[in-house]
Design a protein around this motif. Sequence first.
Motif, short mmCIF file in Angstrom:
data_model
loop_
_atom_site.label_atom_id
_atom_site.label_comp_id
_atom_site.label_asym_id
_atom_site.label_seq_id
_atom_site.Cartn_x
_atom_site.Cartn_y
_atom_site.Cartn_z
N LYS A 1 -11.68 7.38 15.78
CA LYS A 1 -11.55 8.12 14.39
C LYS A 1 -10.11 7.79 13.81
O LYS A 1 -10.01 7.33 12.57
N VAL A 2 -9.19 8.19 14.73
CA VAL A 2 -7.85 7.80 14.23
C VAL A 2 -7.53 6.49 13.68
O VAL A 2 -6.98 6.23 12.70
N ALA A 3 -7.87 5.60 14.70
CA ALA A 3 -7.82 4.01 14.29
C ALA A 3 -8.47 3.77 13.13
O ALA A 3 -8.14 2.78 12.40
N ALA A 4 -9.69 4.00 12.92
CA ALA A 4 -10.54 3.78 11.94
C ALA A 4 -10.10 4.13 10.52
O ALA A 4 -9.67 3.65 9.55
N GLY A 5 -9.25 5.58 10.62
CA GLY A 5 -8.73 6.16 9.54
C GLY A 5 -7.45 5.36 9.10
O GLY A 5 -7.26 5.00 8.06
N ALA A 6 -6.68 4.88 10.18
CA ALA A 6 -5.47 4.26 9.80
C ALA A 6 -5.57 2.76 9.41
O ALA A 6 -5.01 2.13 8.44
N LEU A 7 -6.79 2.06 9.68
CA LEU A 7 -7.40 0.66 9.34
C LEU A 7 -7.71 1.14 7.83
O LEU A 7 -7.56 0.07 6.80
N GLY A 8 -8.55 2.15 7.57
CA GLY A 8 -8.80 2.12 6.08
C GLY A 8 -7.84 2.28 5.23
O GLY A 8 -7.79 1.81 4.21
N ILE A 9 -6.96 3.03 5.63
CA ILE A 9 -5.57 3.38 4.97
C ILE A 9 -5.05 2.14 4.80
O ILE A 9 -4.52 1.76 3.47
N TRP A 10 -4.90 1.41 5.72
CA TRP A 10 -4.17 -0.10 5.50
C TRP A 10 -4.93 -0.98 4.54
O TRP A 10 -4.28 -1.30 3.76
N GLY A 11 -6.09 -0.95 4.67
CA GLY A 11 -7.03 -1.68 3.87
C GLY A 11 -7.06 -1.21 2.54
O GLY A 11 -6.78 -2.45 1.41
N VAL A 12 -6.91 -0.11 2.06
CA VAL A 12 -6.85 0.39 0.57
C VAL A 12 -5.50 -0.16 0.27
O VAL A 12 -5.47 -0.58 -1.00
N ALA A 13 -4.33 0.13 0.97
CA ALA A 13 -3.17 -0.27 0.54
C ALA A 13 -2.75 -1.69 0.23
O ALA A 13 -2.22 -2.03 -0.75
N ALA A 14 -3.60 -2.41 1.18
CA ALA A 14 -3.54 -4.10 1.01
C ALA A 14 -4.28 -4.31 -0.40
O ALA A 14 -3.91 -5.16 -1.05
N GLY A 15 -5.44 -3.69 -0.57
CA GLY A 15 -6.14 -4.19 -1.66
C GLY A 15 -5.58 -3.79 -2.91
O GLY A 15 -5.61 -4.60 -3.99
N ALA A 16 -4.86 -2.45 -2.91
CA ALA A 16 -4.21 -2.22 -4.21
C ALA A 16 -2.96 -2.97 -4.28
O ALA A 16 -2.76 -3.58 -5.53
N GLY A 17 -2.44 -3.55 -3.46
CA GLY A 17 -1.12 -4.72 -3.63
C GLY A 17 -1.78 -5.56 -4.12
O GLY A 17 -0.99 -6.52 -4.96
N TRP A 18 -3.07 -6.28 -3.50
CA TRP A 18 -3.53 -7.72 -3.85
C TRP A 18 -4.00 -7.42 -5.35
O TRP A 18 -3.57 -8.28 -6.39
N VAL A 19 -4.63 -6.43 -5.79
CA VAL A 19 -4.86 -6.20 -7.32
C VAL A 19 -3.77 -6.11 -8.08
O VAL A 19 -3.77 -6.85 -9.08
N MET A 20 -2.67 -5.67 -7.84
CA MET A 20 -1.30 -5.25 -8.65
C MET A 20 -0.95 -6.81 -8.64
O MET A 20 -0.22 -7.05 -9.90
N ASN A 21 -0.84 -7.47 -7.54
CA ASN A 21 -0.08 -8.62 -7.70
C ASN A 21 -0.76 -9.63 -8.40
O ASN A 21 -0.36 -10.82 -8.98
N ASN A 22 -2.32 -9.69 -8.49
CA ASN A 22 -2.80 -10.69 -9.06
C ASN A 22 -3.64 -10.54 -10.19
O ASN A 22 -3.84 -11.41 -10.99
N LEU A 23 -3.87 -9.09 -10.64
CA LEU A 23 -4.64 -8.85 -11.90
C LEU A 23 -3.75 -7.85 -12.65
O LEU A 23 -4.03 -7.97 -13.99
N GLY A 24 -2.71 -7.28 -12.28
CA GLY A 24 -1.91 -6.47 -12.90
C GLY A 24 -0.66 -7.14 -13.32
O GLY A 24 -0.29 -8.28 -13.05
N GLY A 25 0.19 -6.42 -14.04
CA GLY A 25 1.56 -6.93 -14.18
C GLY A 25 1.39 -7.83 -15.57
O GLY A 25 0.49 -8.14 -16.32
N ALA A 26 2.64 -8.40 -16.16
CA ALA A 26 2.82 -9.09 -17.24
C ALA A 26 2.36 -10.59 -17.25
O ALA A 26 2.72 -11.23 -16.03
N GLU A 27 2.21 -11.07 -18.15
CA GLU A 27 1.63 -12.69 -18.22
C GLU A 27 2.88 -13.31 -18.45
O GLU A 27 3.66 -12.97 -19.52
#
Length: 88
Positions: free
Chosen positions: A61-87
Amino acid sequence: AAKAAAEAAAAEAAAEASAVAEETGDSKGTAFVSDVSASAKSKAMAFADKAKEVTPEQMKKVAAGALGIWGVAAGAGWVMNNLGGAEE
């Protein structure tokens, strides 16, 4: 491994306490160091004992939670880098 980590933490705490006692030049420093060392060792051993009580199901459960948190953070980072920000 947990016991070795606990012993290392206790030794580090004792070393830090002795350094503080030497800096202050207090004659009561030795008693203080032994009290701190005993306290640090008891806390480290309590932590090690608690770590031994963790079941494999809880670890999954701890490993799954840590992996889930990492996945959400990585996904949010990807969204901000590729879809967010100024053109440019």
